[in-house]
Write a protein that holds these residues in place. Structure first.
Motif, PDB file in Angstrom:
ATOM      1  N   UNK A   1     -13.009   5.204  -6.478  1.00 51.82           N
ATOM      2  CA  UNK A   1     -12.860   3.750  -6.450  1.00 51.82           C
ATOM      3  C   UNK A   1     -11.878   3.219  -7.498  1.00 51.82           C
ATOM      4  N   UNK A   2     -10.970   2.358  -7.034  1.00 52.84           N
ATOM      5  CA  UNK A   2      -9.980   1.654  -7.857  1.00 52.84           C
ATOM      6  C   UNK A   2      -8.907   2.569  -8.451  1.00 52.84           C
ATOM      7  N   UNK A   3      -8.981   3.897  -8.193  1.00 48.88           N
ATOM      8  CA  UNK A   3      -8.036   4.803  -8.840  1.00 48.88           C
ATOM      9  C   UNK A   3      -7.218   5.645  -7.873  1.00 48.88           C
ATOM     10  N   UNK A   4      -7.863   6.372  -6.968  1.00 42.83           N
ATOM     11  CA  UNK A   4      -7.142   7.305  -6.093  1.00 42.83           C
ATOM     12  C   UNK A   4      -7.347   6.917  -4.636  1.00 42.83           C
ATOM     13  N   UNK A   5      -6.232   6.821  -3.907  1.00 42.91           N
ATOM     14  CA  UNK A   5      -6.283   6.404  -2.509  1.00 42.91           C
ATOM     15  C   UNK A   5      -5.468   7.348  -1.631  1.00 42.91           C
ATOM     16  N   UNK A   6      -5.967   7.603  -0.436  1.00 45.81           N
ATOM     17  CA  UNK A   6      -5.191   8.267   0.612  1.00 45.81           C
ATOM     18  C   UNK A   6      -4.975   7.242   1.721  1.00 45.81           C
ATOM     19  N   UNK A   7      -3.796   7.285   2.351  1.00 45.28           N
ATOM     20  CA  UNK A   7      -3.491   6.284   3.369  1.00 45.28           C
ATOM     21  C   UNK A   7      -2.544   6.866   4.411  1.00 45.28           C
ATOM     22  N   UNK A  61      -4.770 -12.217   1.311  1.00 42.76           N
ATOM     23  CA  UNK A  61      -3.584 -11.666   1.957  1.00 42.76           C
ATOM     24  C   UNK A  61      -2.466 -11.342   0.967  1.00 42.76           C
ATOM     25  N   UNK A  62      -2.655 -11.619  -0.300  1.00 39.84           N
ATOM     26  CA  UNK A  62      -1.574 -11.433  -1.275  1.00 39.84           C
ATOM     27  C   UNK A  62      -1.353  -9.974  -1.646  1.00 39.84           C
ATOM     28  N   UNK A  63      -2.230  -9.051  -1.222  1.00 40.75           N
ATOM     29  CA  UNK A  63      -2.047  -7.637  -1.535  1.00 40.75           C
ATOM     30  C   UNK A  63      -2.557  -6.784  -0.381  1.00 40.75           C
ATOM     31  N   UNK A  64      -2.125  -5.509  -0.363  1.00 45.98           N
ATOM     32  CA  UNK A  64      -2.566  -4.547   0.646  1.00 45.98           C
ATOM     33  C   UNK A  64      -3.527  -3.544   0.017  1.00 45.98           C
ATOM     34  N   UNK A  65      -4.254  -2.842   0.885  1.00 46.10           N
ATOM     35  CA  UNK A  65      -5.213  -1.862   0.401  1.00 46.10           C
ATOM     36  C   UNK A  65      -6.429  -2.553  -0.203  1.00 46.10           C
ATOM     37  N   UNK A  66      -7.232  -1.774  -0.940  1.00 46.06           N
ATOM     38  CA  UNK A  66      -8.420  -2.331  -1.604  1.00 46.06           C
ATOM     39  C   UNK A  66      -8.585  -1.755  -3.003  1.00 46.06           C
ATOM     40  N   UNK A  67      -7.592  -1.973  -3.891  1.00 44.58           N
ATOM     41  CA  UNK A  67      -7.721  -1.456  -5.254  1.00 44.58           C
ATOM     42  C   UNK A  67      -8.735  -2.212  -6.100  1.00 44.58           C
ATOM     43  N   UNK A  68      -9.263  -3.321  -5.585  1.00 47.54           N
ATOM     44  CA  UNK A  68     -10.273  -4.084  -6.327  1.00 47.54           C
ATOM     45  C   UNK A  68     -11.688  -3.694  -5.911  1.00 47.54           C
ATOM     46  N   UNK A  87       0.827  -1.209   0.000  1.00 50.90           N
ATOM     47  CA  UNK A  87       0.000   0.000   0.000  1.00 50.90           C
ATOM     48  C   UNK A  87       0.858   1.254   0.000  1.00 50.90           C
ATOM     49  N   UNK A  88       2.052   1.189   0.602  1.00 45.25           N
ATOM     50  CA  UNK A  88       2.948   2.336   0.697  1.00 45.25           C
ATOM     51  C   UNK A  88       4.208   2.104  -0.143  1.00 45.25           C
ATOM     52  N   UNK A  89       4.975   3.161  -0.308  1.00 47.24           N
ATOM     53  CA  UNK A  89       6.209   3.064  -1.094  1.00 47.24           C
ATOM     54  C   UNK A  89       7.121   1.993  -0.524  1.00 47.24           C
ATOM     55  N   UNK A  90       7.282   1.964   0.794  1.00 45.63           N
ATOM     56  CA  UNK A  90       8.138   0.995   1.469  1.00 45.63           C
ATOM     57  C   UNK A  90       7.351   0.225   2.516  1.00 45.63           C
ATOM     58  N   UNK A  91       7.877  -0.932   2.901  1.00 39.29           N
ATOM     59  CA  UNK A  91       7.348  -1.625   4.063  1.00 39.29           C
ATOM     60  C   UNK A  91       7.620  -0.782   5.308  1.00 39.29           C
TER      61      UNK A  91
END
Length: 367
Positions: free
Chosen positions: A293-299, A207-214, A138-142
């Protein structure tokens, strides 16, 4: 090392060209692109991916030199596939930006649809975020917490299984003695064992990805636990110190309709022979929301590491990160921009507190 990298690149190029050349005479569904280029040749299925992460970073070092830097964080070529009627899985990958070069190199014999025996070099199963691919973060780095409490790839063997609600791993790797690690054989008889399990509690939590881009429509909640134990020897100036080390980790994650949240907690104990046990604790929590949805995220993310005995760098470290990201093609192509502030604190009289501020822009592609 430079020659070995050049050789691998040349070999991969020749392989790709040689396999794509006869594709003109194959049925159209035998060579196709879906999250990578896939070749289906008889009983062999081979998928090839190129992973690139290009970055600009500004760092404000408290009391040190500030830096502006462009860098290639990752330039990786990956091959993975299966053969023998899917009984044998395999993977080989190389990163041209890392000194060690070779990353994954393993074979997995599938005893059943839900159980396999894996042997070679691969990720040690400890820590959810570490086990995620860098392209699926979800972020640039772990988080610095994840980097501190987890281990890199090692050479070993173990079982990989699935159950109705999730999966599990049990594995043994070369130990953590001086001179061991990624691309290194064991230097003594000490080993390190791992056990890991995860499950979906609500819905199906991937668990294979972070965030919710789907843009998950049905709420999903998942948990995971892992533990490790091993022995080794740290050597410095011809003096060897044997040690025992164990650790545990737990995580939880949730996603629904563009919102996601996850967190991990770690405890690690290091006990040198004839010395006192040192127990270190850490955790992080992060959350994000796709306002388009699916495009822009803030975190945002917060993490903390609390050392039982102060290191030369800090006694306690805290990190704060804020980010905005544009997902062009899910995790396969995205642009991330974020700011991270890291605060390191010492106990009275042991050192001077320091702060580091980083601003990062990254373009990540998994082709």
């Amino acid at each position: 090392m430079r020659n070995s990298k050049a050789t691998l690149l040349a070999t991969a190029t020749v392989l790709a060209l040689s396999m794509s050349a006869p594709s003109l005479s194959l049925a159209e569904d035998k060579v196709y692109y879906k999250d990578g280029t896939t070749f289906e040749l008889g009983d062999m299925k081979l998928k090839m991916n190129i992973r690139l992460q290009e970055r600009f970073e500004y760092t404000d070092n408290d009391g040190g030199e500030d830096t502006n830097s462009f860098s290639v964080r990752t330039a990786r070529l990956e091959f993975k596939g299966s053969t023998l009627d899917k009984k044998l899985d395999f993977a080989v990958s190389n990163d041209f930006t890392k000194a060690e070069g070779l990353r994954d190199a393993f074979l997995q014999w599938n005893l059943a649809e839900d159980l396999g025996v894996k042997m070679g070099q691969y990720k040690t199963p400890h820590g959810r975020q570490f086990m995620n691919s860098s392209t699926k973060l979800q972020f640039v780095d772990r988080s610095a917490v994840s980097n501190f409490f987890t281990f890199d790839r090692r050479q070993g063997a173990g079982f990989v299984g699935k159950h109705e609600m999730g999966g599990y791993q049990v594995a043994v790797f070369n130990g953590n003695s001086t001179g061991e690690g990624i691309n290194s054989a064991g230097v003594d008889s000490d080993l390190q064992g791992f056990i890991q399990a995860d499950a979906s509690l609500i819905g199906t939590y991937d668990r294979s990805f972070e965030g919710d881009p789907v843009d998950t429509q049905e709420a999903a909640l998942g948990i995971g636990v892992s533990a490790h134990y091993g022995q080794g020897a740290k050597t410095a100036e011809d003096l060897a110190t044997d040690f025992d080390q164990y650790g545990v980790a737990g995580d939880i994650g949730f996603r629904s309709n563009g919102f996601s949240a996850q967190g991990e907690v770690f405890y690690d104990s290091f006990e040198p022979e004839g010395g006192d046990e040192q127990g270190n604790f850490g955790f992080y929590a992060q959350a994000g929301y796709f306002f388009v949805p699916k495009e822009w995220e803030v975190a945002g993310r917060f993490g903390m590491i609390d050392l039982d005995e102060c290191s030369s760098s800090y006694c306690e470290q805290m990190e704060y990160t804020a980010q905005v990201a544009h997902y062009i093609n899910g995790h396969n192509l995205k642009v991330q921009a974020g700011v991270t502030w890291i605060s390191r604190e010492f106990d009275d009289g042991l050192g001077e507190d320091t702060d580091t501020l980083k601003a990062q822009l990254q373009v990540a592609a998994y082709l």
